[in-house]
Design a protein around this motif. Structure first.
Motif, PDB file in Angstrom:
ATOM      1  N   ASP A   1      27.113 -60.422  10.671  1.00 44.46           N
ATOM      2  CA  ASP A   1      28.471 -60.763  10.266  1.00 44.46           C
ATOM      3  C   ASP A   1      29.255 -61.317  11.454  1.00 44.46           C
ATOM      4  O   ASP A   1      29.296 -60.718  12.523  1.00 44.46           O
ATOM      5  N   TRP A   2      29.903 -62.470  11.258  1.00 40.38           N
ATOM      6  CA  TRP A   2      30.637 -63.115  12.353  1.00 40.38           C
ATOM      7  C   TRP A   2      31.860 -62.311  12.798  1.00 40.38           C
ATOM      8  O   TRP A   2      32.485 -62.638  13.804  1.00 40.38           O
ATOM      9  N   ASN A   3      32.213 -61.269  12.057  1.00 39.41           N
ATOM     10  CA  ASN A   3      33.321 -60.405  12.457  1.00 39.41           C
ATOM     11  C   ASN A   3      32.913 -59.387  13.524  1.00 39.41           C
ATOM     12  O   ASN A   3      33.771 -58.721  14.091  1.00 39.41           O
ATOM     13  N   ASN A   4      31.621 -59.272  13.780  1.00 37.69           N
ATOM     14  CA  ASN A   4      31.119 -58.376  14.818  1.00 37.69           C
ATOM     15  C   ASN A   4      31.221 -59.038  16.186  1.00 37.69           C
ATOM     16  O   ASN A   4      31.376 -60.258  16.289  1.00 37.69           O
ATOM     17  N   SER A   5      31.063 -58.248  17.215  1.00 34.98           N
ATOM     18  CA  SER A   5      31.038 -58.793  18.569  1.00 34.98           C
ATOM     19  C   SER A   5      29.817 -59.709  18.709  1.00 34.98           C
ATOM     20  O   SER A   5      28.834 -59.576  17.965  1.00 34.98           O
ATOM     21  N   SER A   6      29.873 -60.598  19.665  1.00 35.59           N
ATOM     22  CA  SER A   6      28.736 -61.504  19.885  1.00 35.59           C
ATOM     23  C   SER A   6      27.486 -60.722  20.275  1.00 35.59           C
ATOM     24  O   SER A   6      26.379 -61.118  19.914  1.00 35.59           O
ATOM     25  N   GLU A   7      27.646 -59.595  20.958  1.00 37.61           N
ATOM     26  CA  GLU A   7      26.489 -58.779  21.333  1.00 37.61           C
ATOM     27  C   GLU A   7      25.780 -58.233  20.101  1.00 37.61           C
ATOM     28  O   GLU A   7      24.553 -58.281  20.010  1.00 37.61           O
ATOM     29  N   ILE A   8      26.562 -57.720  19.152  1.00 43.09           N
ATOM     30  CA  ILE A   8      25.968 -57.184  17.920  1.00 43.09           C
ATOM     31  C   ILE A   8      25.318 -58.304  17.117  1.00 43.09           C
ATOM     32  O   ILE A   8      24.198 -58.152  16.623  1.00 43.09           O
ATOM     33  N   GLN A   9      26.004 -59.448  17.013  1.00 41.22           N
ATOM     34  CA  GLN A   9      25.432 -60.580  16.277  1.00 41.22           C
ATOM     35  C   GLN A   9      24.122 -61.034  16.911  1.00 41.22           C
ATOM     36  O   GLN A   9      23.129 -61.271  16.205  1.00 41.22           O
TER      37      GLN A   9
END
Length: 153
Positions: free
Chosen positions: A12-20
């Motif tokens: 999900d693009w609402n997550n941090s870039s690290e999680i993505q």
């Protein structure tokens, strides 16, 4: 080991870039890649498409070949998240008979449905010279009418 639902949540693009990025890395090990083709189900919609496109684009031609129809349909609107990634990937796809057939069928469907914008976007595949060399004249003529070199997508 993560299940597919957890991976999709991570994309999900609402997550941090690290999680993505972690989700994209985990997804590269998923064998059934059809789940990444514009998923629309509860809790997972266009907000994951960009990352799904990245996952698909990282796959080899042989892996993607069964899904080229759906990837070509993604080009119906280049404003859709991930569409430009898919377009770039398809511009570099090998010109197998199966891929040529998929492009032909999508062009015919776009013509039948009077989808001029989709034809504009499909025409960008003329940048794939091996594909262009294998397309029948009828399909080439249609795509050339829609092709504008130097587009900035």
């Amino acid at each position: 080991m993560y299940d597919i639902d957890k991976i999709m949540e991570m994309l999900d693009w609402n997550n941090s870039s690290e999680i993505q990025n972690r989700g994209v890395e985990l997804a590269k090990n998923v064998k059934s890649i059809n789940v990444f083709l514009q998923p629309l189900h509860p809790g997972c919609n266009k907000n994951v498409w960009e990352n799904c496109a990245k996952i698909l684009a990282s796959k080899d031609d042989k892996t993607l070949l069964p899904y080229t129809d759906q990837m070509l349909e993604w080009l119906q609107d280049l404003n859709w998240p991930g569409a430009l990634i898919i377009l770039r990937r398809l511009k570099n796809f090998s010109a197998s008979d199966e891929f040529v057939f998929a492009v032909e069928e999508c062009v015919k469907m776009a013509v039948a449905c009077d989808e001029q914008i989709w034809l504009d976007y499909l025409s960008e595949l003329l940048d794939n010279e091996p594909l262009k060399a294998k397309l029948p004249d009828e399909i080439l003529t249609i795509l050339k009418k829609h092709y504008q070199s130097g587009r900035n997508y």
